[in-house]
Design a protein around this motif. Structure first.
Motif, PDB file in Angstrom:
ATOM      1  N   GLN A 108      22.496  27.989  33.741  1.00  0.00           N
ATOM      2  CA  GLN A 108      21.658  28.004  34.936  1.00  0.00           C
ATOM      3  C   GLN A 108      21.304  26.596  35.410  1.00  0.00           C
ATOM      4  OE1 GLN A 108      18.572  30.877  35.317  1.00  0.00           O
ATOM      5  NE2 GLN A 108      19.614  32.337  33.988  1.00  0.00           N
ATOM      6  N   GLY A 109      21.349  25.627  34.521  1.00  0.00           N
ATOM      7  CA  GLY A 109      21.047  24.249  34.898  1.00  0.00           C
ATOM      8  C   GLY A 109      22.093  23.642  35.813  1.00  0.00           C
ATOM      9  N   THR A 110      23.361  23.960  35.551  1.00  0.00           N
ATOM     10  CA  THR A 110      24.444  23.388  36.363  1.00  0.00           C
ATOM     11  C   THR A 110      25.015  24.374  37.382  1.00  0.00           C
ATOM     12  OG1 THR A 110      26.198  24.065  34.830  1.00  0.00           O
ATOM     13  CG2 THR A 110      25.150  21.907  34.433  1.00  0.00           C
ATOM     14  N   GLY A 111      24.693  25.661  37.213  1.00  0.00           N
ATOM     15  CA  GLY A 111      25.239  26.664  38.119  1.00  0.00           C
ATOM     16  C   GLY A 111      26.681  27.026  37.822  1.00  0.00           C
ATOM     17  N   HIS A 112      27.134  26.728  36.602  1.00  0.00           N
ATOM     18  CA  HIS A 112      28.489  27.068  36.182  1.00  0.00           C
ATOM     19  C   HIS A 112      28.449  28.243  35.205  1.00  0.00           C
ATOM     20  CE1 HIS A 112      29.258  23.027  37.701  1.00  0.00           C
ATOM     21  NE2 HIS A 112      30.518  23.430  37.838  1.00  0.00           N
ATOM     22  N   CYS A 113      29.566  28.939  35.112  1.00  0.00           N
ATOM     23  CA  CYS A 113      29.664  30.008  34.126  1.00  0.00           C
ATOM     24  C   CYS A 113      31.087  30.060  33.574  1.00  0.00           C
ATOM     25  CB  CYS A 113      29.261  31.349  34.721  1.00  0.00           C
ATOM     26  SG  CYS A 113      30.221  31.846  36.133  1.00  0.00           S
ATOM     27  N   THR A 114      31.186  30.637  32.387  1.00  0.00           N
ATOM     28  CA  THR A 114      32.472  30.866  31.754  1.00  0.00           C
ATOM     29  C   THR A 114      32.828  32.328  31.979  1.00  0.00           C
ATOM     30  OG1 THR A 114      31.936  29.241  30.057  1.00  0.00           O
ATOM     31  CG2 THR A 114      33.778  30.732  29.598  1.00  0.00           C
ATOM     32  N   ILE A 115      34.041  32.568  32.457  1.00  0.00           N
ATOM     33  CA  ILE A 115      34.500  33.922  32.745  1.00  0.00           C
ATOM     34  C   ILE A 115      35.884  34.135  32.162  1.00  0.00           C
ATOM     35  CG2 ILE A 115      33.166  34.115  34.875  1.00  0.00           C
ATOM     36  CD1 ILE A 115      35.843  33.551  36.393  1.00  0.00           C
ATOM     37  N   HIS A 116      36.290  35.399  32.064  1.00  0.00           N
ATOM     38  CA  HIS A 116      37.685  35.711  31.763  1.00  0.00           C
ATOM     39  C   HIS A 116      38.090  36.960  32.528  1.00  0.00           C
ATOM     40  CE1 HIS A 116      35.961  38.302  28.471  1.00  0.00           C
ATOM     41  NE2 HIS A 116      36.880  39.129  28.938  1.00  0.00           N
ATOM     42  N   PRO A 117      39.365  37.050  32.916  1.00  0.00           N
ATOM     43  CA  PRO A 117      39.848  38.253  33.590  1.00  0.00           C
ATOM     44  C   PRO A 117      39.711  39.460  32.665  1.00  0.00           C
ATOM     45  CG  PRO A 117      41.436  36.465  33.828  1.00  0.00           C
ATOM     46  CD  PRO A 117      40.417  36.028  32.821  1.00  0.00           C
ATOM     47  N   ILE A 118      39.361  40.611  33.224  1.00  0.00           N
ATOM     48  CA  ILE A 118      39.209  41.828  32.435  1.00  0.00           C
ATOM     49  C   ILE A 118      40.493  42.124  31.666  1.00  0.00           C
ATOM     50  CG2 ILE A 118      38.885  44.349  32.585  1.00  0.00           C
ATOM     51  CD1 ILE A 118      36.308  42.803  33.108  1.00  0.00           C
ATOM     52  N   ASN A 170      42.810  40.047  30.695  1.00  0.00           N
ATOM     53  CA  ASN A 170      43.307  38.960  29.848  1.00  0.00           C
ATOM     54  C   ASN A 170      42.133  38.176  29.260  1.00  0.00           C
ATOM     55  OD1 ASN A 170      44.776  36.999  28.603  1.00  0.00           O
ATOM     56  ND2 ASN A 170      45.793  36.240  30.432  1.00  0.00           N
ATOM     57  N   PRO A 171      41.484  38.700  28.215  1.00  0.00           N
ATOM     58  CA  PRO A 171      40.303  38.039  27.650  1.00  0.00           C
ATOM     59  C   PRO A 171      40.557  36.648  27.061  1.00  0.00           C
ATOM     60  CG  PRO A 171      40.500  40.288  26.835  1.00  0.00           C
ATOM     61  CD  PRO A 171      41.744  39.984  27.608  1.00  0.00           C
ATOM     62  N   GLU A 172      41.805  36.328  26.748  1.00  0.00           N
ATOM     63  CA  GLU A 172      42.103  35.012  26.168  1.00  0.00           C
ATOM     64  C   GLU A 172      42.117  33.910  27.210  1.00  0.00           C
ATOM     65  OE1 GLU A 172      44.355  37.700  25.557  1.00  0.00           O
ATOM     66  OE2 GLU A 172      43.144  38.232  23.835  1.00  0.00           O
ATOM     67  N   GLN A 173      42.259  34.259  28.475  1.00  0.00           N
ATOM     68  CA  GLN A 173      42.327  33.278  29.557  1.00  0.00           C
ATOM     69  C   GLN A 173      40.911  33.042  30.095  1.00  0.00           C
ATOM     70  OE1 GLN A 173      44.643  34.572  32.905  1.00  0.00           O
ATOM     71  NE2 GLN A 173      45.238  32.486  33.418  1.00  0.00           N
ATOM     72  N   LYS A 174      40.346  31.888  29.806  1.00  0.00           N
ATOM     73  CA  LYS A 174      38.972  31.589  30.204  1.00  0.00           C
ATOM     74  C   LYS A 174      38.939  30.538  31.299  1.00  0.00           C
ATOM     75  CE  LYS A 174      37.290  32.621  25.570  1.00  0.00           C
ATOM     76  NZ  LYS A 174      37.165  34.011  25.801  1.00  0.00           N
ATOM     77  N   TYR A 175      37.935  30.669  32.168  1.00  0.00           N
ATOM     78  CA  TYR A 175      37.736  29.725  33.265  1.00  0.00           C
ATOM     79  C   TYR A 175      36.273  29.288  33.290  1.00  0.00           C
ATOM     80  CZ  TYR A 175      42.002  31.802  35.187  1.00  0.00           C
ATOM     81  OH  TYR A 175      43.272  32.264  35.374  1.00  0.00           O
ATOM     82  N   MET A 176      36.041  28.048  33.701  1.00  0.00           N
ATOM     83  CA  MET A 176      34.705  27.545  33.993  1.00  0.00           C
ATOM     84  C   MET A 176      34.653  27.405  35.510  1.00  0.00           C
ATOM     85  SD  MET A 176      31.708  26.343  32.942  1.00  0.00           S
ATOM     86  CE  MET A 176      31.803  25.683  31.307  1.00  0.00           C
ATOM     87  N   VAL A 177      33.753  28.170  36.137  1.00  0.00           N
ATOM     88  CA  VAL A 177      33.649  28.184  37.594  1.00  0.00           C
ATOM     89  C   VAL A 177      32.186  28.086  38.004  1.00  0.00           C
ATOM     90  CG1 VAL A 177      35.758  29.560  37.850  1.00  0.00           C
ATOM     91  CG2 VAL A 177      33.538  30.709  37.755  1.00  0.00           C
ATOM     92  N   THR A 178      31.945  27.787  39.269  1.00  0.00           N
ATOM     93  CA  THR A 178      30.575  27.821  39.765  1.00  0.00           C
ATOM     94  C   THR A 178      30.223  29.263  40.084  1.00  0.00           C
ATOM     95  OG1 THR A 178      31.227  27.447  42.054  1.00  0.00           O
ATOM     96  CG2 THR A 178      30.712  25.481  40.718  1.00  0.00           C
ATOM     97  N   VAL A 179      28.961  29.613  39.937  1.00  0.00           N
ATOM     98  CA  VAL A 179      28.540  30.995  40.177  1.00  0.00           C
ATOM     99  C   VAL A 179      28.758  31.399  41.636  1.00  0.00           C
ATOM    100  CG1 VAL A 179      26.942  31.135  38.241  1.00  0.00           C
ATOM    101  CG2 VAL A 179      26.121  30.328  40.461  1.00  0.00           C
ATOM    102  N   GLU A 180      28.762  30.443  42.546  1.00  0.00           N
ATOM    103  CA  GLU A 180      28.986  30.748  43.957  1.00  0.00           C
ATOM    104  C   GLU A 180      30.387  31.294  44.215  1.00  0.00           C
ATOM    105  OE1 GLU A 180      27.756  27.646  43.039  1.00  0.00           O
ATOM    106  OE2 GLU A 180      25.665  27.971  43.618  1.00  0.00           O
ATOM    107  N   GLN A 181      31.309  31.038  43.311  1.00  0.00           N
ATOM    108  CA  GLN A 181      32.685  31.513  43.461  1.00  0.00           C
ATOM    109  C   GLN A 181      32.833  32.982  43.054  1.00  0.00           C
ATOM    110  OE1 GLN A 181      34.186  27.982  41.169  1.00  0.00           O
ATOM    111  NE2 GLN A 181      35.832  28.163  42.671  1.00  0.00           N
TER     112      GLN A 181
END
Length: 59
Positions: free
Chosen positions: A32-42, A44-55
């Protein structure tokens, strides 16, 4: 989406329909401090991304 809503979705026991670039994703972590989150495609759980929450889009 904002960081607070992303955190609410992460904390919820219910699976929410969240997309990134049109693909359904799971939120793993929200900074919440930077507005970023770590996500993965449903699909493909091994493929992770760091994106902004606005995306992220909640459907």
């Amino acid at each position: 989406m904002d960081a607070q809503r992303a955190q609410e979705i992460l904390d919820s026991p219910d699976m929410r329909n969240v997309t990134y670039n049109g693909d359904r994703v799971y939120i793993e972590h929200v900074d919440q401090g930077t507005g970023h989150c770590t996500i993965h495609p449903i699909e493909n759980p091994e493929q992770k991304y760091m994106v902004t929450v606005e995306q992220l889009q909640e459907q």
